[in-house]
Design a protein around this motif. Sequence first.
Motif, short mmCIF file in Angstrom:
data_model
loop_
_atom_site.label_atom_id
_atom_site.label_comp_id
_atom_site.label_asym_id
_atom_site.label_seq_id
_atom_site.Cartn_x
_atom_site.Cartn_y
_atom_site.Cartn_z
N LYS A 77 35.73 -36.48 13.64
CA LYS A 77 35.18 -35.26 14.21
C LYS A 77 35.31 -34.13 13.20
O LYS A 77 36.33 -33.99 12.54
CB LYS A 77 35.90 -34.87 15.50
CG LYS A 77 35.46 -35.68 16.70
CD LYS A 77 35.90 -35.04 17.98
CE LYS A 77 35.28 -35.76 19.15
NZ LYS A 77 35.48 -35.04 20.39
N GLY A 97 22.76 -37.27 9.72
CA GLY A 97 22.05 -36.00 9.60
C GLY A 97 22.37 -35.32 8.30
O GLY A 97 22.58 -35.96 7.27
N ARG A 142 26.86 -35.22 9.15
CA ARG A 142 26.84 -35.23 10.62
C ARG A 142 26.17 -36.49 11.17
O ARG A 142 25.22 -37.00 10.58
CB ARG A 142 26.12 -34.00 11.14
CG ARG A 142 26.84 -32.72 10.85
CD ARG A 142 26.14 -31.52 11.44
NE ARG A 142 25.84 -31.64 12.85
CZ ARG A 142 26.68 -31.32 13.83
NH1 ARG A 142 27.86 -30.86 13.54
NH2 ARG A 142 26.33 -31.47 15.08
N THR A 182 26.89 -36.44 22.54
CA THR A 182 26.39 -35.07 22.52
C THR A 182 26.69 -34.42 21.17
O THR A 182 27.56 -34.89 20.43
CB THR A 182 27.02 -34.22 23.64
OG1 THR A 182 28.41 -34.04 23.36
CG2 THR A 182 26.84 -34.86 25.01
N SER A 183 25.99 -33.35 20.88
CA SER A 183 26.21 -32.66 19.60
C SER A 183 27.59 -32.03 19.52
O SER A 183 28.11 -31.78 18.44
CB SER A 183 25.13 -31.60 19.38
OG SER A 183 25.18 -30.65 20.41
N SER A 184 28.22 -31.78 20.67
CA SER A 184 29.56 -31.20 20.67
C SER A 184 30.65 -32.26 20.58
O SER A 184 31.83 -31.94 20.58
CB SER A 184 29.76 -30.36 21.93
OG SER A 184 29.71 -31.18 23.09
N GLY A 185 30.26 -33.54 20.54
CA GLY A 185 31.24 -34.61 20.35
C GLY A 185 31.70 -35.30 21.62
O GLY A 185 32.64 -36.09 21.58
N SER A 190 22.09 -40.34 18.92
CA SER A 190 22.48 -39.80 20.22
C SER A 190 22.86 -40.91 21.20
O SER A 190 23.37 -40.63 22.29
CB SER A 190 21.36 -38.95 20.81
OG SER A 190 20.19 -39.72 20.96
N GLY A 245 31.76 -31.97 16.45
CA GLY A 245 30.74 -33.01 16.36
C GLY A 245 31.20 -34.15 15.47
O GLY A 245 32.04 -33.99 14.59
N TYR A 246 30.63 -35.33 15.69
CA TYR A 246 31.00 -36.51 14.91
C TYR A 246 30.28 -36.54 13.56
O TYR A 246 29.19 -35.99 13.41
CB TYR A 246 30.66 -37.79 15.67
CG TYR A 246 31.64 -38.13 16.76
CD1 TYR A 246 32.86 -38.68 16.45
CD2 TYR A 246 31.33 -37.91 18.09
CE1 TYR A 246 33.77 -39.01 17.45
CE2 TYR A 246 32.23 -38.22 19.09
CZ TYR A 246 33.44 -38.78 18.76
OH TYR A 246 34.33 -39.10 19.75
N ASN A 273 23.69 -38.39 13.41
CA ASN A 273 22.36 -38.06 13.88
C ASN A 273 21.98 -38.87 15.12
O ASN A 273 21.00 -38.56 15.76
CB ASN A 273 21.34 -38.30 12.76
CG ASN A 273 20.04 -37.61 13.00
OD1 ASN A 273 19.99 -36.53 13.58
ND2 ASN A 273 18.96 -38.21 12.55
#
Length: 127
Positions: free
Chosen positions: A43, A121, A63, A80-83, A67, A48-49, A65
Amino acid sequence: MPMSFKWSLAAIMIGFAALSGVAQAESFSRLAQQNFAVGKLTKGKAGGYGWVVSNGSKRFFCRLNASLAYVNKKEMVGITSSGRLIKVDRATFEASIGGPHPSIPQWSDLQAGRVKPADVGSCTAAR
């Protein structure tokens, strides 16, 4: 009027100069071609992961990418983008899309750093 325009233009130029030195973005494909090693999934500071990709002297945080990821024959995770990880019933999901999809990665591969460029990403310089 021309004097305030000059000051505005000067402020914008200084801003761009400052930003260009702050973040150095790099593509994962380019880093992989340069034999950068991919670490295990971790993280980032924002939660985010992603992966730390390094060659000894340079380090980047790339990052995640993806989902969605397959966990096993019965389970998937939504990422999620927040991990946050959200469990998804694989049979129900696959029924809605018509079967397994080859672009969805395995969670174990993501965790181990065995990634495809499509799963990664943007990469920014790590401190």
